[in-house]
Design an enzyme around this catalytic site. Structure first.
Site, PDB file in Angstrom:
ATOM      1  N   HIS A 164      -3.107   6.870   2.836  1.00 55.19           N
ATOM      2  CA  HIS A 164      -3.766   5.840   2.567  1.00 55.19           C
ATOM      3  C   HIS A 164      -5.466   5.288   2.437  1.00 55.19           C
ATOM      4  O   HIS A 164      -5.000   5.539   4.020  1.00 55.19           O
ATOM      5  CB  HIS A 164      -2.585   4.579   3.052  1.00 55.19           C
ATOM      6  CG  HIS A 164      -2.947   3.226   2.673  1.00 55.19           C
ATOM      7  ND1 HIS A 164      -3.684   3.096   1.568  1.00 55.19           N
ATOM      8  CD2 HIS A 164      -2.777   2.370   3.384  1.00 55.19           C
ATOM      9  CE1 HIS A 164      -3.711   1.482   0.956  1.00 55.19           C
ATOM     10  NE2 HIS A 164      -3.323   1.485   2.395  1.00 55.19           N
ATOM     11  N   CYS A 201       0.961  -1.104  -0.161  1.00 56.42           N
ATOM     12  CA  CYS A 201       0.026  -0.311   0.370  1.00 56.42           C
ATOM     13  C   CYS A 201       0.308   1.089  -0.299  1.00 56.42           C
ATOM     14  O   CYS A 201       0.464   2.247  -0.088  1.00 56.42           O
ATOM     15  CB  CYS A 201      -0.976  -0.156   0.756  1.00 56.42           C
ATOM     16  SG  CYS A 201      -2.188  -1.164   1.059  1.00 56.42           S
ATOM     17  N   ASN A 259     -10.136  -0.510   0.575  1.00 53.07           N
ATOM     18  CA  ASN A 259      -7.999   0.029   0.890  1.00 53.07           C
ATOM     19  C   ASN A 259      -7.986  -0.782  -0.849  1.00 53.07           C
ATOM     20  O   ASN A 259      -8.399  -2.184  -1.364  1.00 53.07           O
ATOM     21  CB  ASN A 259      -7.949  -1.508   1.803  1.00 53.07           C
ATOM     22  CG  ASN A 259      -6.692  -0.889   1.356  1.00 53.07           C
ATOM     23  OD1 ASN A 259      -5.731  -0.705   0.777  1.00 53.07           O
ATOM     24  ND2 ASN A 259      -5.893  -1.687   2.867  1.00 53.07           N
TER      25      ASN A 259
HETATM   26  N1  ACO Z   1     -17.771  -8.948  10.635  1.00 49.04           N
HETATM   27  C1  ACO Z   1     -18.274  -9.626  11.821  1.00 49.04           C
HETATM   28  N2  ACO Z   1     -17.030  -9.499  12.870  1.00 49.04           N
HETATM   29  C2  ACO Z   1     -16.323  -9.656  12.564  1.00 49.04           C
HETATM   30  C3  ACO Z   1     -16.274  -9.417  10.887  1.00 49.04           C
HETATM   31  C4  ACO Z   1     -16.520  -9.319   9.597  1.00 49.04           C
HETATM   32  N3  ACO Z   1     -16.413  -8.690   8.524  1.00 49.04           N
HETATM   33  N4  ACO Z   1     -14.288  -9.567  10.435  1.00 49.04           N
HETATM   34  C5  ACO Z   1     -13.582 -10.123  11.814  1.00 49.04           C
HETATM   35  N5  ACO Z   1     -15.056  -9.911  12.883  1.00 49.04           N
HETATM   36  C6  ACO Z   1     -15.548 -10.582  13.919  1.00 49.04           C
HETATM   37  C7  ACO Z   1     -13.781 -10.667  14.964  1.00 49.04           C
HETATM   38  O1  ACO Z   1     -14.271 -12.329  14.322  1.00 49.04           O
HETATM   39  C8  ACO Z   1     -14.152 -10.651  16.159  1.00 49.04           C
HETATM   40  O2  ACO Z   1     -15.098 -11.007  16.855  1.00 49.04           O
HETATM   41  P1  ACO Z   1     -14.933 -12.045  18.470  1.00 49.04           P
HETATM   42  O3  ACO Z   1     -14.638 -11.181  19.173  1.00 49.04           O
HETATM   43  O4  ACO Z   1     -16.002 -13.367  18.889  1.00 49.04           O
HETATM   44  O5  ACO Z   1     -13.436 -13.065  18.190  1.00 49.04           O
HETATM   45  C9  ACO Z   1     -14.785  -9.439  16.252  1.00 49.04           C
HETATM   46  O6  ACO Z   1     -14.836  -8.954  15.034  1.00 49.04           O
HETATM   47  C10 ACO Z   1     -13.839  -8.403  16.784  1.00 49.04           C
HETATM   48  O7  ACO Z   1     -12.675  -8.816  16.204  1.00 49.04           O
HETATM   49  P2  ACO Z   1     -11.373  -7.598  15.599  1.00 49.04           P
HETATM   50  O8  ACO Z   1     -10.181  -7.640  14.448  1.00 49.04           O
HETATM   51  O9  ACO Z   1     -10.544  -7.609  17.002  1.00 49.04           O
HETATM   52  O10 ACO Z   1     -11.518  -6.125  15.134  1.00 49.04           O
HETATM   53  P3  ACO Z   1     -11.120  -4.731  15.039  1.00 49.04           P
HETATM   54  O11 ACO Z   1     -12.486  -3.885  15.487  1.00 49.04           O
HETATM   55  O12 ACO Z   1      -9.733  -4.855  15.058  1.00 49.04           O
HETATM   56  O13 ACO Z   1     -11.252  -4.395  13.448  1.00 49.04           O
HETATM   57  C11 ACO Z   1     -10.176  -5.046  11.549  1.00 49.04           C
HETATM   58  C12 ACO Z   1     -10.783  -5.421  12.509  1.00 49.04           C
HETATM   59  C13 ACO Z   1     -11.043  -3.576  10.830  1.00 49.04           C
HETATM   60  C14 ACO Z   1      -9.172  -5.726  10.198  1.00 49.04           C
HETATM   61  C15 ACO Z   1      -9.025  -4.229  11.682  1.00 49.04           C
HETATM   62  O14 ACO Z   1      -8.121  -4.302  12.762  1.00 49.04           O
HETATM   63  C16 ACO Z   1      -8.605  -2.685  10.723  1.00 49.04           C
HETATM   64  O15 ACO Z   1      -8.866  -1.998  10.467  1.00 49.04           O
HETATM   65  N6  ACO Z   1      -6.805  -2.701  10.721  1.00 49.04           N
HETATM   66  C17 ACO Z   1      -5.710  -2.888  10.018  1.00 49.04           C
HETATM   67  C18 ACO Z   1      -6.400  -3.508   8.678  1.00 49.04           C
HETATM   68  C19 ACO Z   1      -5.906  -2.325   7.229  1.00 49.04           C
HETATM   69  O16 ACO Z   1      -5.362  -1.427   7.194  1.00 49.04           O
HETATM   70  N7  ACO Z   1      -4.699  -3.366   6.455  1.00 49.04           N
HETATM   71  C20 ACO Z   1      -4.827  -2.744   4.970  1.00 49.04           C
HETATM   72  C21 ACO Z   1      -2.808  -3.006   5.331  1.00 49.04           C
HETATM   73  S1  ACO Z   1      -2.568  -2.130   4.082  1.00 49.04           S
HETATM   74  C22 ACO Z   1      -1.664  -3.537   2.811  1.00 49.04           C
HETATM   75  O17 ACO Z   1      -0.393  -3.124   2.957  1.00 49.04           O
HETATM   76  C23 ACO Z   1      -2.659  -4.207   2.064  1.00 49.04           C
END
Ligand code: ACO
Length: 332
Positions: free
Chosen positions: A258, A117, A288
């Protein structure tokens, strides 16, 4: 103050996103998720998905054609093509060579550079440095991604976050001092590589029946860790580039981050003490798009007249690697 000896300006930009829209409600039909969960955790409402047979090079060529036209240049004027992508059409030839041929560019050096990214900021600095060296004149830089091809559509923790698209810019030298691409601050930390990676498809895990059964050819991510690292490295890069140029954040007309997650951008906004209304956002529409994210946003910000001549803007990104980067641009 610019540290670059010869000004390099963005002469034109372009972008392309596929027609097919996949909303959060569409995703809720294939994985256990909801519009409410996705929107409140990420700020994303929908994303674009490339058509069957529409490749990263096709999308990149469309964005590049627009950028060349906006720059008032013809394909034969381009002597350097650099593409950033983690979803090349194939391991080789490079997507840059494929785009070169699609555009009828006959007299250019072409290469891909991969920094996920952060890729567009990486290719921007490489192209700018090559133009500054005097060896190249007109560079076409393209970020293009067909992330839908590497997403595990059974994994709700990743498939809801990404989309397809392409953005491009044409970089040219300028005689006006203190304009254009003023400075860059790039970084990398390979020690954190496993928070976001795709294990299959390279020489470590070439495609076999077993590797496919183990779903190795899909993107894997530890979201929470990526989230924390993203905020940390983007804050650091942004503060360092402002400091090394003797600037403060009040002087920025616009920040183009980004477009990964609204909550990441909101935290960055509070840590940099730059109000959210100075951040350009389009992740609600596209999710993204990795290396395409910054150039699509840059092109839309120019077209929406959110940025105009004389404005000082900050581009800031993070990505797999880990990689990160910031760039300061004075719009010509
Ligand atoms: N729908 C419903 N529930 C979900 C989903 C979904 N799509 N995805 C995860 N959950 C659940 C999980 O299973 C978890 O359930 P549990 O508590 O029963 O175990 C709960 O939601 C919370 O999960 P977390 O991972 O703690 O959620 P978080 O608030 O951290 O959000 C997210 C997750 C959105 C992925 C966040 O961590 C994030 O944005 N991280 C950065 C990701 C990013 O920017 N990546 C791109 C990098 S750039 C590149 O180079 C490609």
């Amino acid at each position: 103050m610019s540290i670059l000896p010869r000004s390099v300006v963005i002469k034109g930009t372009g972008s392309y996103t596929p027609d097919t829209v996949k909303t959060n409600d569409d995703l809720a039909k294939i994985v256990d998720t909801s519009d409410e969960w996705i929107f409140t955790r990420t700020g994303i409402k929908e994303r674009r998905i490339a058509a069957d047979g529409e490749q990263a090079s096709d999308m990149g060529a469309k964005a590049a054609t627009q950028a060349l036209s906006n720059a008032g240049l013809n394909p034969e004027d381009v002597d350097l093509v650099i593409v950033a992508t983690i979803t090349p059409d194939m391991p080789f030839p490079s997507t840059a060579c494929l785009i070169q041929t699609k555009l009828g560019i006959t007299n250019a050096v072409c290469m891909d550079i991969e920094a996920a990214c952060s890729g567009f900021l990486y290719i921007m600095e490489v192209a700018a440095s090559l133009i500054q060296s005097g060896r190249y004149q007109n560079a076409l830089i393209v970020g293009t991604e067909k992330l839908s091809s590497i997403l595990d559509w059974e994994d709700r923790t990743t498939c809801v976050l990404f989309g397809d698209g392409a953005g491009a810019a044409v970089l040219c030298p300028s005689d006006v001092p203190g304009t254009g691409l003023l400075d860059f601050k790039l970084g990398a930390d390979g020690a954190n590589g496993e928070v976001l990676y795709m294990p299959g498809g390279g020489s470590a895990n070439p495609a076999t029946g077993a590797s496919i059964d183990r779903r190795l050819h899909f993107l894997k991510m530890r979201g929470r860790e990526v989230f924390k690292l993203a905020v940390k490295v983007m804050e650091k890069a942004a503060k360092e580039i402002l400091e090394q140029n003797g600037l403060n954040s009040d002087q920025l007309a616009c920040v183009i981050p980004h477009q990964a997650n609204l909550r990441i951008i909101e935290l960055l906004s509070s840590r940099l003490e730059i109000p959210m209304d100075r951040f350009y956002l389009n992740l609600e529409k596209y999710g993204n798009t990795s290396a395409a994210s910054i150039p699509i946003a840059l092109d839309e910000a120019f077209r929406d007249e959110r940025i105009k001549s004389g404005d000082l803007i900050l581009l800031v990104a993070f990505g797999a690697g880990l990689t990160w980067g910031a760039a300061l641009v004075r719009c010509p």
